[in-house]
Enzyme design. Structure first.
Site, PDB file in Angstrom:
ATOM      1  N   LYS A 130       0.846  -1.188   0.000  1.00 48.04           N
ATOM      2  CA  LYS A 130       0.000   0.000   0.000  1.00 48.04           C
ATOM      3  C   LYS A 130       0.888   1.247   0.000  1.00 48.04           C
ATOM      4  O   LYS A 130       1.812   1.359   0.802  1.00 48.04           O
ATOM      5  CB  LYS A 130      -0.892  -0.022   1.243  1.00 48.04           C
ATOM      6  CG  LYS A 130      -1.948   1.058   1.291  1.00 48.04           C
ATOM      7  CD  LYS A 130      -2.821   0.874   2.532  1.00 48.04           C
ATOM      8  CE  LYS A 130      -3.895   1.939   2.637  1.00 48.04           C
ATOM      9  NZ  LYS A 130      -4.692   1.782   3.875  1.00 48.04           N
ATOM     10  N   HIS A 178      -0.265   4.448   0.410  1.00 51.01           N
ATOM     11  CA  HIS A 178      -0.888   5.580   1.086  1.00 51.01           C
ATOM     12  C   HIS A 178      -1.315   5.138   2.490  1.00 51.01           C
ATOM     13  O   HIS A 178      -1.206   3.966   2.834  1.00 51.01           O
ATOM     14  CB  HIS A 178      -2.099   6.092   0.296  1.00 51.01           C
ATOM     15  CG  HIS A 178      -3.168   5.063   0.115  1.00 51.01           C
ATOM     16  ND1 HIS A 178      -3.089   4.067  -0.825  1.00 51.01           N
ATOM     17  CD2 HIS A 178      -4.337   4.863   0.780  1.00 51.01           C
ATOM     18  CE1 HIS A 178      -4.165   3.302  -0.749  1.00 51.01           C
ATOM     19  NE2 HIS A 178      -4.936   3.759   0.217  1.00 51.01           N
TER      20      HIS A 178
END
Length: 218
Positions: free
Chosen positions: A104, A106
């Site tokens: 991921k 963010h």
């Protein structure tokens, strides 16, 4: 030896359409007369039952550990169900975590969800099936890149008892030698074959199972 517990789990998988018979191709490219797809578990009752089976296996093994890891994707519901059942059945409140296929970029970032392993942790792996050992070889680097953890035990639904990358050795044997991991399974292909032999409606399937096991199993 086909115990009552093993028979119950085989029937459990069949009722959930997880253990199927026909013509399939495994992840390793082998044509097989049976297939185990834990992605077919889909109800709360099935998740609860699955958790009880796995939790019983983990508890009975006597294995001491700090956290449980479920490899994406099918290991995610397995480790979640197991963690819940360990607590409700045995009062063992163990942390669990799993990985994303892609990191991921963010929010909190990273590729792990749930517990964040620490140096010195002993982690067990909760998975579905070992055929050629490919998934294990993908999992260990994920764990070791997260922290300096140890892993000596893995718990799966079915041990297919199949030859791995080296003649004369099953994938489970190779995992033991390469990573020092002991693999625990709820049932083996031999248990499934024995169960089929006890039920006359599967007589036509037995020669296919025998040929497959003779070709690939040790």
């Amino acid at each position: 030896m086909l115990t009552e517990q093993k028979e119950q789990f085989i029937r459990f998988m069949m009722d959930a359409d997880v253990l199927r018979f026909g013509d399939f191709v495994t992840k390793s490219g082998r044509n097989t007369p049976y297939f185990v797809n834990t992605g077919n578990y889909r109800t709360g009752a099935q998740a609860a039952g699955l958790g009880r089976f796995y939790a019983g296996m983990v508890h009975d093994s006597g294995c001491r550990f700090d956290a449980m890891f479920g490899p994406a994707y099918k290991g995610i519901p397995l480790v979640t169900a197991c963690a819940g059942a360990l607590y409700t059945q045995y009062g063992e409140d163990k942390p669990y975590f799993f990985n994303r296929k892609e990191a991921k970029d963010h929010g909190e970032g990273g590729c792990l969800v749930g517990y964040q392993p620490k140096d010195g942790d002993h982690v067990i792996i909760i998975e579905d099936v070992i055929t050629a050992g490919t998934a294990v070889r993908e999992t260990i680097p994920v764990l070791r890149s997260a922290a300096d953890v140890s892993c000596s035990d893995m718990f799966i639904s079915v041990n297919r008892c199949e030859v791995g990358q080296h003649p004369g050795k099953t994938a489970v044997m190779e995992v033991q030698e390469e990573f020092g991991i002991t693999v625990h399974s709820l049932v083996t292909v031999r248990d499934i074959r024995e169960w089929l032999g006890k039920h006359g409606e599967y007589d036509a399937l037995l020669p296919k199972m025998d040929r497959y096991m003779q070709k690939y199993c040790i």
